[in-house]
Design a protein around this motif. Structure first.
Motif, mmCIF file in Angstrom:
data_model
loop_
_atom_site.group_PDB
_atom_site.id
_atom_site.type_symbol
_atom_site.label_atom_id
_atom_site.label_comp_id
_atom_site.label_asym_id
_atom_site.label_seq_id
_atom_site.Cartn_x
_atom_site.Cartn_y
_atom_site.Cartn_z
ATOM 1 N N TYR A 61 23.026 -54.174 44.260
ATOM 2 C CA TYR A 61 23.982 -53.860 43.188
ATOM 3 C C TYR A 61 24.099 -55.013 42.199
ATOM 4 O O TYR A 61 24.050 -54.827 40.984
ATOM 5 N N LYS A 62 24.232 -56.225 42.723
ATOM 6 C CA LYS A 62 24.393 -57.386 41.850
ATOM 7 C C LYS A 62 23.137 -57.635 41.023
ATOM 8 O O LYS A 62 23.210 -57.993 39.845
ATOM 9 N N ALA A 63 21.971 -57.453 41.638
ATOM 10 C CA ALA A 63 20.719 -57.694 40.924
ATOM 11 C C ALA A 63 20.507 -56.680 39.808
ATOM 12 O O ALA A 63 20.124 -57.036 38.687
ATOM 13 N N THR A 64 20.739 -55.404 40.102
ATOM 14 C CA THR A 64 20.550 -54.386 39.076
ATOM 15 C C THR A 64 21.580 -54.520 37.963
ATOM 16 O O THR A 64 21.290 -54.217 36.807
ATOM 17 N N ALA A 65 22.771 -54.986 38.317
ATOM 18 C CA ALA A 65 23.789 -55.225 37.290
ATOM 19 C C ALA A 65 23.361 -56.325 36.323
ATOM 20 O O ALA A 65 23.805 -56.362 35.171
ATOM 21 N N LYS A 66 22.490 -57.202 36.779
ATOM 22 C CA LYS A 66 21.956 -58.276 35.933
ATOM 23 C C LYS A 66 20.721 -57.822 35.141
ATOM 24 O O LYS A 66 20.140 -58.605 34.399
ATOM 25 N N GLY A 67 20.321 -56.575 35.311
ATOM 26 C CA GLY A 67 19.164 -56.068 34.598
ATOM 27 C C GLY A 67 17.850 -56.242 35.321
ATOM 28 O O GLY A 67 16.779 -56.132 34.714
ATOM 29 N N LEU A 68 17.899 -56.518 36.626
ATOM 30 C CA LEU A 68 16.676 -56.728 37.392
ATOM 31 C C LEU A 68 16.213 -55.444 38.066
ATOM 32 O O LEU A 68 17.030 -54.612 38.464
ATOM 33 N N ARG A 69 14.904 -55.323 38.224
ATOM 34 C CA ARG A 69 14.345 -54.268 39.067
ATOM 35 C C ARG A 69 14.149 -54.869 40.455
ATOM 36 O O ARG A 69 13.582 -55.943 40.595
ATOM 37 N N VAL A 70 14.600 -54.148 41.455
ATOM 38 C CA VAL A 70 14.623 -54.695 42.813
ATOM 39 C C VAL A 70 13.558 -54.041 43.685
ATOM 40 O O VAL A 70 13.483 -52.819 43.791
ATOM 41 N N LEU A 71 12.754 -54.896 44.313
ATOM 42 C CA LEU A 71 11.829 -54.467 45.353
ATOM 43 C C LEU A 71 12.380 -54.956 46.688
ATOM 44 O O LEU A 71 12.768 -56.119 46.802
ATOM 45 N N VAL A 72 12.421 -54.092 47.673
ATOM 46 C CA VAL A 72 12.931 -54.460 48.993
ATOM 47 C C VAL A 72 11.781 -54.458 49.991
ATOM 48 O O VAL A 72 11.141 -53.423 50.203
ATOM 49 N N ARG A 73 11.535 -55.619 50.582
ATOM 50 C CA ARG A 73 10.530 -55.706 51.640
ATOM 51 C C ARG A 73 11.209 -55.399 52.964
ATOM 52 O O ARG A 73 12.244 -55.979 53.299
ATOM 53 N N VAL A 74 10.627 -54.474 53.709
ATOM 54 C CA VAL A 74 11.205 -54.055 54.981
ATOM 55 C C VAL A 74 10.311 -54.536 56.114
ATOM 56 O O VAL A 74 9.192 -54.043 56.297
ATOM 57 N N ASP A 75 10.792 -55.515 56.873
ATOM 58 C CA ASP A 75 10.085 -56.022 58.045
ATOM 59 C C ASP A 75 10.724 -55.463 59.311
ATOM 60 O O ASP A 75 11.854 -54.947 59.276
ATOM 61 N N TYR A 76 10.023 -55.583 60.401
ATOM 62 C CA TYR A 76 10.556 -55.083 61.679
ATOM 63 C C TYR A 76 11.574 -56.043 62.274
ATOM 64 O O TYR A 76 12.666 -55.647 62.667
ATOM 65 N N ASP A 77 11.225 -57.327 62.344
ATOM 66 C CA ASP A 77 12.121 -58.330 62.928
ATOM 67 C C ASP A 77 11.662 -59.706 62.459
ATOM 68 O O ASP A 77 10.572 -59.855 61.890
ATOM 69 N N ARG A 78 12.459 -60.707 62.711
ATOM 70 C CA ARG A 78 12.028 -62.066 62.393
ATOM 71 C C ARG A 78 10.765 -62.400 63.198
ATOM 72 O O ARG A 78 10.714 -62.188 64.399
ATOM 73 N N GLY A 79 9.757 -62.909 62.524
ATOM 74 C CA GLY A 79 8.518 -63.262 63.206
ATOM 75 C C GLY A 79 7.630 -62.086 63.545
ATOM 76 O O GLY A 79 6.579 -62.246 64.160
ATOM 77 N N GLN A 80 8.049 -60.868 63.137
ATOM 78 C CA GLN A 80 7.267 -59.664 63.429
ATOM 79 C C GLN A 80 7.354 -58.755 62.217
ATOM 80 O O GLN A 80 8.300 -57.991 62.071
ATOM 81 N N SER A 81 6.360 -58.874 61.347
ATOM 82 C CA SER A 81 6.437 -58.145 60.086
ATOM 83 C C SER A 81 6.566 -56.641 60.282
ATOM 84 O O SER A 81 7.367 -55.985 59.615
ATOM 85 N N LEU A 82 5.784 -56.085 61.206
ATOM 86 C CA LEU A 82 5.787 -54.645 61.449
ATOM 87 C C LEU A 82 5.766 -54.372 62.941
ATOM 88 O O LEU A 82 5.488 -55.274 63.739
ATOM 89 N N PRO A 83 6.071 -53.147 63.362
ATOM 90 C CA PRO A 83 6.025 -52.825 64.791
ATOM 91 C C PRO A 83 4.675 -53.203 65.404
ATOM 92 O O PRO A 83 3.630 -52.983 64.781
ATOM 93 N N PRO A 84 4.667 -53.768 66.603
ATOM 94 C CA PRO A 84 3.401 -54.147 67.255
ATOM 95 C C PRO A 84 2.459 -52.956 67.383
ATOM 96 O O PRO A 84 2.895 -51.804 67.508
ATOM 97 N N ALA A 85 1.193 -53.229 67.370
ATOM 98 C CA ALA A 85 0.186 -52.171 67.422
ATOM 99 C C ALA A 85 0.383 -51.263 68.628
ATOM 100 O O ALA A 85 0.613 -51.725 69.751
ATOM 101 N N ASN A 86 0.338 -49.966 68.375
ATOM 102 C CA ASN A 86 0.406 -48.913 69.399
ATOM 103 C C ASN A 86 1.751 -48.821 70.101
ATOM 104 O O ASN A 86 1.858 -48.137 71.119
ATOM 105 N N ASP A 87 2.778 -49.469 69.556
ATOM 106 C CA ASP A 87 4.126 -49.379 70.125
ATOM 107 C C ASP A 87 4.864 -48.258 69.398
ATOM 108 O O ASP A 87 5.511 -48.470 68.369
#
Length: 217
Positions: A61-87
């Motif tokens: 909300y704050k970023a868009t109010a400043k006129g920014l376009r927001v990209l959100v990176r969605v990771d699985y957990d700290r130190g684990q970018s995405l779910p482990p393979a085959n899990d």
């Protein structure tokens, strides 16, 4: 948990530019110029302070109010970018969080979601180092590579099922990293380019299969 009250994000305004920053300072004066802000959230920290969905909504909300376009990176957990393979259980949890993000009215100002980052490196696979995110696994979770086209348990189908207008971006491979390679060699035979070449081929194959079966989705 119930969503905290928050007015939907305002429309982006200002002179469009290529200016961009990760975790933009909400107090920064952009002098009437529109830029880009990249935010990060973790599926396994959905209810935690800052990294969870409520604080994310406030930052968007704050970023868009400043006129920014927001990209959100969605990771699985700290130190684990995405779910482990085959899990498949971890994947299901990740997809549920993406579904929450896509249906949350407070996040309708998000320009697009980035699915993971640097997942070819071992330091982004620390929860299951023996099951790193391979090109095939990334493509499977992103758009259903290697699965029947009738299955919807992938990122694209999950997000589009809630909001067909949301942009979904393939996360970046970490350049010059040699932790993983790919089966499809690039003309420059180095691990990270082989990985990316294999990833692109798998994503393309899955997309073509869906288009052939269901048409443009």
């Amino acid at each position: 948990t119930d969503q905290k009250p928050l007015t939907p994000a305002p429309a982006v305004r200002g002179l469009p530019t290529k200016l961009g920053v990760v975790f933009a300072n909400p107090e920064r004066d952009w002098h009437g110029r529109g830029g880009w802000d990249v935010e990060l959230t973790y599926a396994r920290l959905a209810e935690e302070a800052y990294w969870g969905i409520d604080d994310l909504a406030a930052r968007v909300y704050k970023a868009t109010a400043k006129g920014l376009r927001v990209l959100v990176r969605v990771d699985y957990d700290r130190g684990q970018s995405l779910p482990p393979a085959n899990d498949e259980l971890a994947l299901a949890n990740y997809l549920r969080y993406l579904q929450r993000l896509a249906r949350d009215d407070r996040l309708q100002g998000v320009y697009g979601y980035i699915i993971g980052s640097g997942f070819n490196a071992l330091d982004t696979n620390t929860l299951a180092p023996k099951r790193p995110v391979t090109p095939a696994w990334y493509a499977r979770l992103f758009n259903g590579y290697g699965e029947a086209v009738s299955r919807t348990d992938n990122v694209v189908q999950t997000i589009r099922g809630e909001n067909a207008q949301i942009r979904i971006l393939v996360g970046p491979v970490r350049p010059w990293n040699e932790d993983q390679t790919g089966e499809r060699r690039y003309r420059l035979d180095v691990p990270w380019l082989n990985y990316m070449n294999s990833l692109v081929a798998a994503l393309d194959e899955a997309a073509r299969s869906v288009e052939k079966a269901w048409g443009d989705v």
